[in-house]
Design an enzyme around this catalytic site. Structure first.
Site: not given
Ligand SMILES: *Cc1c(COP(=O)(O)O)cnc(C)c1O
Length: 389
Positions: A71-72, A201, A237, A327
């Site tokens: 997500g990041t 995840h 990759t 975090c």
């Molecule tokens: C966990 C989260 C992310 C980050 O996703 P990752 O896969 O851990 O990098 C981004 N936005 C929200 C709202 C999240 O809860």
């Protein structure tokens, strides 16, 4: 000792069925998806099947799905990719003040690089109103980014309405749907948005893989340079097993979504009612209405106690919860989300996020409820701030 996980918003356990789908790609199907021999084609087929699954669930075309490391990264590509692509034409961005750090810090980095950023405030429930957004978006705005469901309090935004306001000024609209995917309906056509981030995840898939939807025709400047993977938009990759896991995870989440939602609504209602019944001076942060909140997120403030102390005490009873955003725990700064929602600092300090998921049972919540009152009583007895009965 009991071991109860109530921190599903931080991460979720891998679903057994997801692991099973991934295993062949960690063992015999180890090819590099860019190779043209049959080993490579086999890996490539796994990726393309996953792309179709992700696209089908969110109402996109497979060609509009780009796999990332999570997500990041998806959030970074969306915000920076659009900002740099439109540099020299439109150099203004709008994000909400309750975004995940992946968006917040990307926006701050862009500010340092000369872009202008406005932060849209929310109301007391964590909602960005149309009036607020309308005031901030201009003909100079390149992109508006507002998350679908908030990770700390669960508030759901009216994405469709907000996206329409952005589009009226010629701005693109991105939403971070990491916490809404698999929990509520997420459809890029119905919401009429341009970019969307999700992560495996958080939906019982593996860590380190996610996806970004980029509507056909939208140009972005890539952040990674290298091979021609993901049509040159994300070199590197591919994490084949991870991508296959994401495909299977989102497919299962969608199959279970409506039933799970109903189950979690009843668990959350039970939990909130019991908690407020058994403990004095506890306040829900965010909407009480389960249609305005993802029901799996229950964020409460316990007056005159430190969130960190509650976490440690609950952990000694075997229950894992979070305070503020995972975090920032460890720092005593009040959560930026609760601050934006005008929660007074002394209540924001005593906030706990309980987040439920697929493997949470009523027994888990019964046990949790049974241990909380004595913890809060003990902490309050030591607190110079508590003026209750
Ligand atoms: C966990 C989260 C992310 C980050 O996703 P990752 O896969 O851990 O990098 C981004 N936005 C929200 C709202 C999240 O809860």
């Amino acid at each position: 000792m009991k071991s109860i996980y109530l921190d599903y918003n931080s991460t979720t356990p891998l679903d057994e069925r997801v692991l099973e789908a991934m295993l062949p790609y960690l063992k015999e199907k180890y090819g590099n998806a860019s190779s043209i021999h049959h080993f490579g084609r086999e890996a490539k087929a796994g990726i393309e099947e996953a792309r179709e699954k992700v696209a089908a669930v969110i109402g996109a075309e497979p060609s509009e799905i780009y796999f990332t490391s999570g997500g990041t990264e998806a959030d970074n590509i969306a915000l920076k990719g659009v900002a740099y692509q439109r540099k020299g034409k439109r150099e203004h961005l709008v994000i909400s003040s309750i975004e995940h750090h992946a968006i917040l810090e990307s926006a701050r980095a862009l500010q340092k690089d000369g872009f202008k950023v406005n932060f849209a405030d929310t109301d007391n429930l964590g909602i960005v109103t149309g009036e607020t957004l309308q005031r901030l978006v201009t003909e100079q705005t390149s992109i508006v980014s507002i998350m679908h469901a908030n990770n700390e309090v669960g508030t759901i935004q009216d994405i469709k309405g907000l996206a329409a306001l952005a589009h009226a000024k010629g701005a693109l609209f991105h939403t971070d749907a990491v916490q809404s995917t698999g929990k509520i309906n997420v459809n890029v056509k119905e919401l009429d948005i341009d970019l969307l981030s999700l992560s495996a995840h958080k939906i019982y898939g593996p860590k380190g893989v996610g996806a970004l939807f980029i509507r056909k025709g939208i140009k972005i400047a890539p952040l990674f340079h290298g091979g021609h993977h993901e049509k040159g938009r994300r070199a590197g990759t591919e994490n084949v097993a991870g991508i296959v896991g994401l495909g299977r995870a989102i497919e299962i989440a969608e199959e279970m979504r409506e039933k799970e939602h109903a189950r979690l609504v009843s668990l959350a209602d039970f939990f909130i009612t019991e908690l407020q019944d058994k403990v004095a001076d506890v306040f829900l942060n965010g909407p009480r209405d389960n249609n305005m909140r993802v029901p799996s997120t229950v964020n409460c403030s316990f007056q005159a106690v430190e969130g960190e102390s509650i976490i440690l005490s609950l952990d000694m009873k075997g229950v894992g919860v979070a305070s503020g955003s995972a975090c920032t725990s460890g720092s005593l700064e009040a959560s930026h989300v609760l601050t934006a929602m005008n929660v007074p600092p002394e209540l924001a300090q005593g906030s706990i996020r309980f987040s439920f998921g697929r493997f949470t049972t009523k027994d888990d919540l019964d046990y949790t409820i049974s241990v909380i009152p004595e913890i809060i009583e003990r902490l309050r007895a030591m607190s110079p701030l508590y003026k209750g009965k």
